[in-house]
Design a protein around this motif. Structure first.
Motif, short mmCIF file in Angstrom:
data_model
loop_
_atom_site.label_atom_id
_atom_site.label_comp_id
_atom_site.label_asym_id
_atom_site.label_seq_id
_atom_site.Cartn_x
_atom_site.Cartn_y
_atom_site.Cartn_z
N GLY A 97 7.14 57.47 12.51
CA GLY A 97 8.56 57.15 12.29
C GLY A 97 8.81 55.66 12.13
N ILE A 98 8.14 54.86 12.94
CA ILE A 98 8.32 53.41 12.85
C ILE A 98 7.81 52.89 11.50
N VAL A 99 6.67 53.40 11.06
CA VAL A 99 6.14 52.97 9.76
C VAL A 99 7.10 53.35 8.63
N ILE A 100 7.63 54.56 8.68
CA ILE A 100 8.53 55.03 7.62
C ILE A 100 9.84 54.24 7.64
N VAL A 101 10.44 54.06 8.81
CA VAL A 101 11.68 53.28 8.90
C VAL A 101 11.46 51.85 8.44
N SER A 102 10.34 51.27 8.83
CA SER A 102 10.04 49.89 8.41
C SER A 102 9.91 49.79 6.89
N ALA A 103 9.28 50.78 6.29
CA ALA A 103 9.11 50.76 4.83
C ALA A 103 10.44 50.99 4.12
N LEU A 104 11.26 51.88 4.64
CA LEU A 104 12.52 52.21 3.96
C LEU A 104 13.61 51.18 4.17
N PHE A 105 13.69 50.61 5.37
CA PHE A 105 14.85 49.79 5.70
C PHE A 105 14.55 48.33 6.03
N LEU A 106 13.30 48.00 6.30
CA LEU A 106 12.98 46.63 6.70
C LEU A 106 12.14 45.90 5.64
N GLY A 107 11.94 46.54 4.51
CA GLY A 107 11.25 45.89 3.41
C GLY A 107 9.75 45.72 3.61
N GLN A 108 9.18 46.43 4.56
CA GLN A 108 7.74 46.34 4.76
C GLN A 108 7.04 47.28 3.78
N ARG A 109 5.96 46.81 3.22
CA ARG A 109 5.24 47.57 2.22
C ARG A 109 4.35 48.62 2.86
N LEU A 110 4.29 49.77 2.24
CA LEU A 110 3.44 50.87 2.71
C LEU A 110 2.31 51.06 1.69
N TYR A 111 1.09 50.77 2.10
CA TYR A 111 -0.07 50.89 1.22
C TYR A 111 -0.65 52.30 1.30
N TRP A 112 -1.43 52.65 0.31
CA TRP A 112 -1.95 54.01 0.22
C TRP A 112 -2.84 54.36 1.41
N LYS A 113 -3.58 53.39 1.91
CA LYS A 113 -4.43 53.67 3.07
C LYS A 113 -3.58 53.96 4.31
N GLN A 114 -2.46 53.29 4.42
CA GLN A 114 -1.55 53.58 5.52
C GLN A 114 -0.95 54.97 5.37
N ALA A 115 -0.57 55.32 4.14
CA ALA A 115 -0.02 56.65 3.88
C ALA A 115 -1.05 57.73 4.20
N LEU A 116 -2.30 57.47 3.87
CA LEU A 116 -3.38 58.40 4.21
C LEU A 116 -3.51 58.54 5.73
N GLY A 117 -3.43 57.42 6.43
CA GLY A 117 -3.48 57.47 7.90
C GLY A 117 -2.33 58.27 8.48
N ILE A 118 -1.15 58.12 7.91
CA ILE A 118 0.01 58.89 8.36
C ILE A 118 -0.24 60.38 8.14
N ALA A 119 -0.80 60.72 6.99
CA ALA A 119 -1.10 62.13 6.72
C ALA A 119 -2.09 62.69 7.74
N VAL A 120 -3.07 61.89 8.12
CA VAL A 120 -4.05 62.33 9.12
C VAL A 120 -3.37 62.54 10.47
N VAL A 121 -2.49 61.62 10.84
CA VAL A 121 -1.76 61.75 12.11
C VAL A 121 -0.91 63.02 12.09
#
Length: 106
Positions: A69-93
């Motif tokens: 949730g923190i990663v998603i909120v940060s990417a959507l509202f705080l302008g932090q970039r979400l890289y594909w490796k991070q997205a893969l990690g989220i999928a694993v979690v």
């Protein structure tokens, strides 16, 4: 009811992460206060959820979902970039949390 408590705890834990990032090393009083209050509320509701959940499973779900949730909120509202490796990690979690749920342990 324990799922509701865990959901509330997770929402407040996401708030903890966001507020702490804005607290500037706990030098900004309003963000620091938000961090502490949100943390207390998150811990309270986690405690209620753990009356039903096994502690290991409940805590694992809480921290995992809050982290995502923190990663998603940060990417959507705080302008932090979400890289594909991070997205893969989220999928694993998410897969791990689903696996815990399907195991029947929660």
């Amino acid at each position: 009811m324990s799922w509701l408590y865990l959901g509330i705890a997770t929402i407040f834990e996401v708030a903890v992460g966001i507020f702490a990032s804005k607290a500037n090393g706990f030098t900004k009083l309003s963000w620091t206060t938000g961090t502490l209050v949100s943390g207390a509320i998150a811990t309270f509701f986690l405690g209620l959820a753990l009356l039903t959940f096994d502690v290991g499973v409940g805590y694992a779900i809480w921290t995992s979902v809050a982290g995502v949730g923190i990663v998603i909120v940060s990417a959507l509202f705080l302008g932090q970039r979400l890289y594909w490796k991070q997205a893969l990690g989220i999928a694993v979690v998410i897969g791990g949390v689903v696996g815990l749920q399907l195991s029947g342990a929660a």
